[in-house]
Enzyme design. Structure first.
Site, PDB file in Angstrom:
ATOM      1  N   LYS A 165       0.848  -1.204   0.000  1.00 55.96           N
ATOM      2  CA  LYS A 165       0.000   0.000   0.000  1.00 55.96           C
ATOM      3  C   LYS A 165       0.880   1.249   0.000  1.00 55.96           C
ATOM      4  CE  LYS A 165      -0.309  -0.215   5.029  1.00 55.96           C
ATOM      5  NZ  LYS A 165      -1.117  -0.709   6.159  1.00 55.96           N
ATOM      6  N   TYR A 225      18.203  28.867   8.469  1.00 58.44           N
ATOM      7  CA  TYR A 225      17.009  29.580   8.914  1.00 58.44           C
ATOM      8  C   TYR A 225      16.933  29.623  10.430  1.00 58.44           C
ATOM      9  CZ  TYR A 225      15.075  29.564   4.193  1.00 58.44           C
ATOM     10  OH  TYR A 225      14.857  29.775   2.867  1.00 58.44           O
TER      11      TYR A 225
HETATM   12  C1  LIG Z   1      -0.314  -1.778   6.740  1.00 57.06           C
HETATM   13  C2  LIG Z   1      -0.874  -3.047   7.223  1.00 57.06           C
HETATM   14  C3  LIG Z   1      -0.037  -4.142   7.484  1.00 57.06           C
HETATM   15  C4  LIG Z   1       1.473  -4.053   7.427  1.00 57.06           C
HETATM   16  O1  LIG Z   1       1.936  -3.467   8.613  1.00 57.06           O
HETATM   17  P1  LIG Z   1       3.499  -3.324   8.913  1.00 57.06           P
HETATM   18  O2  LIG Z   1       3.547  -2.796  10.298  1.00 57.06           O
HETATM   19  O3  LIG Z   1       4.026  -2.343   7.925  1.00 57.06           O
HETATM   20  O4  LIG Z   1       4.091  -4.654   8.747  1.00 57.06           O
HETATM   21  C5  LIG Z   1      -0.626  -5.330   7.835  1.00 57.06           C
HETATM   22  N1  LIG Z   1      -1.969  -5.436   7.948  1.00 57.06           N
HETATM   23  C6  LIG Z   1      -2.800  -4.408   7.728  1.00 57.06           C
HETATM   24  C7  LIG Z   1      -4.274  -4.587   7.877  1.00 57.06           C
HETATM   25  C8  LIG Z   1      -2.282  -3.175   7.369  1.00 57.06           C
HETATM   26  O5  LIG Z   1      -3.112  -2.151   7.150  1.00 57.06           O
END
Ligand SMILES: *Cc1c(COP(=O)(O)O)cnc(C)c1O
Length: 361
Positions: free
Chosen positions: A33, A255
């Site tokens: 994702k 800055y």
């Molecule tokens: C993003 C997500 C994961 C992966 O999580 P990580 O901590 O990056 O391993 C697993 N399950 C769900 C439902 C998620 O939304």
């Protein structure tokens, strides 16, 4: 050309996926994702195609991007569908969806499917974000199981604090999940482990594990684990020193003059800033690697540039390579210096070109 770039090591990605899958002992959903946590979802999915048991994305837009790129493996919509209008697309593109709310159960009951479906039914085991409550879970499960076109169902849940190795939350959530599973048909496949759980809580490994962050070589575990030490960084963010100046003691840099030299200081200006995704509020002293040697950020990070201390790096100068995070410097260490997480830094990569390295291993 501006010398900033992110190199994405696809061999390291495959190494980490194999490691995760072996740890899990069953199937592993590669979570890609958010554009594969900033690494490029299409490139990462292609690198794992033929190897990954499936891919996890947040939403249908992300799934369609992978299908259009020719990815044929199973794809799970981890955030489910947002309205019933998406069901036709889910069906056409052969996607698997999470069901996490009663209205989604009702939408599926109204759907007329023409192919077998696989649905992942999510329990809220204690995180209190998405998921059916324990009281409604078994009932929702039975309603979905009664649909003749629902061919396969996976029971799933998600942890809120699996990174904290001595906190009671993970065993408690696991107990709630097992309690719900006990009311389902024997042999129901299950999935609860994200990266942290997979590495640190062996009892959470079930038919499917769902590694995300660890695929990209990072973690937030609060104690050392061999399972995490075996990971390889996938993204290396680097740039070069584009200007050098010598300052006397007592001079401000950048800055707001937040940093004032406490000794005669040789300052290197690096072409990377917060518009590239480097954290704007990284504090002076945040680690960097200068031609492969440890160094430090000094002064406030600007949009396009940041400054580093070259005083103790006499061999470094114009054109020196500066790694901001990656194979020499864990992104989690940089994140910790700015109140960020590695998730945030990786997904926040912007503007810099991504180059892919792939030897096919
Ligand atoms: C993003 C997500 C994961 C992966 O999580 P990580 O901590 O990056 O391993 C697993 N399950 C769900 C439902 C998620 O939304």
């Amino acid at each position: 050309m501006r010398p900033s770039r992110a190199t994405i090591d696809l061999d390291a990605l495959r190494h980490n996926y194999r490691h995760a899958r072996a740890l899990g002992g069953g199937k592993a959903l590669a979570v890609v994702k958010a554009d594969a946590y900033g690494h490029g979802a299409v490139a990462c999915a292609r690198a794992l195609d033929g190897e990954a048991d499936g891919f996890g994305v947040a939403c249908i837009e992300e799934a369609l991007e992978l299908r259009e790129a020719g990815v044929r493996a199973p794809i799970v919509l981890l955030e489910g569908f947002f309205d019933a209008g998406e069901l036709a697309l889910i069906e056409r593109h052969d996607l698997w969806t999470v069901v996490a709310s009663p209205w989604q159960v009702e939408a599926l009951e109204r759907h007329r499917a023409t192919r077998p479906w696989q649905v992942w039914v999510k329990l809220d085991s204690g995180m209190h974000r998405l998921g059916l409550s324990p009281g409604e879970y078994a009932h929702a499960w039975r309603r979905l199981a009664a649909l003749p076109w629902v061919e396969r169902m996976v029971a799933m849940s998600h942890f809120s604090r699996a990174d904290e190795l001595s906190h009671a939350s993970t065993p408690e959530q696991l107990a709630a999940f097992d309690h719900a599973l006990a009311q389902l048909p024997a042999g129901t496949p299950a999935s609860i482990a994200n990266s942290a759980a997979l590495m640190a809580w062996p009892r959470t490994r079930r038919e499917w594990v769902r590694p995300g962050l660890m695929l990209y070589g990072s973690h937030m575990l609060d104690a050392p684990r061999a399972e995490a030490a075996a990971l390889r960084a996938v993204m290396t963010l680097e740039s070069k020193v584009i200007a050098v100046r010598d300052l006397a003691e007592g001079e401000p840099i950048g800055y707001a003059g937040t940093f004032i030299t406490t000794r005669p200081t040789r300052v290197g200006v690096v072409a990377a800033g917060y518009a590239d995704g480097y954290p704007q509020y990284a504090t002076s002293g945040t680690p960097v690697m200068i031609d492969g040697r440890p160094g430090e950020l000094i002064g406030r990070v600007s949009m396009d540039m940041l400054t580093i201390d070259l005083t103790d790096h006499p061999d470094a100068g114009l054109g020196s390579r500066v790694e901001l995070w990656g194979s020499e410097l864990p992104v989690a260490d940089v994140a910790a210096r700015s109140g960020n997480s590695p998730y945030r830094l990786l997904t926040g990569l912007k503007r810099v070109p991504r180059r892919y390295a792939d030897s096919g291993d």
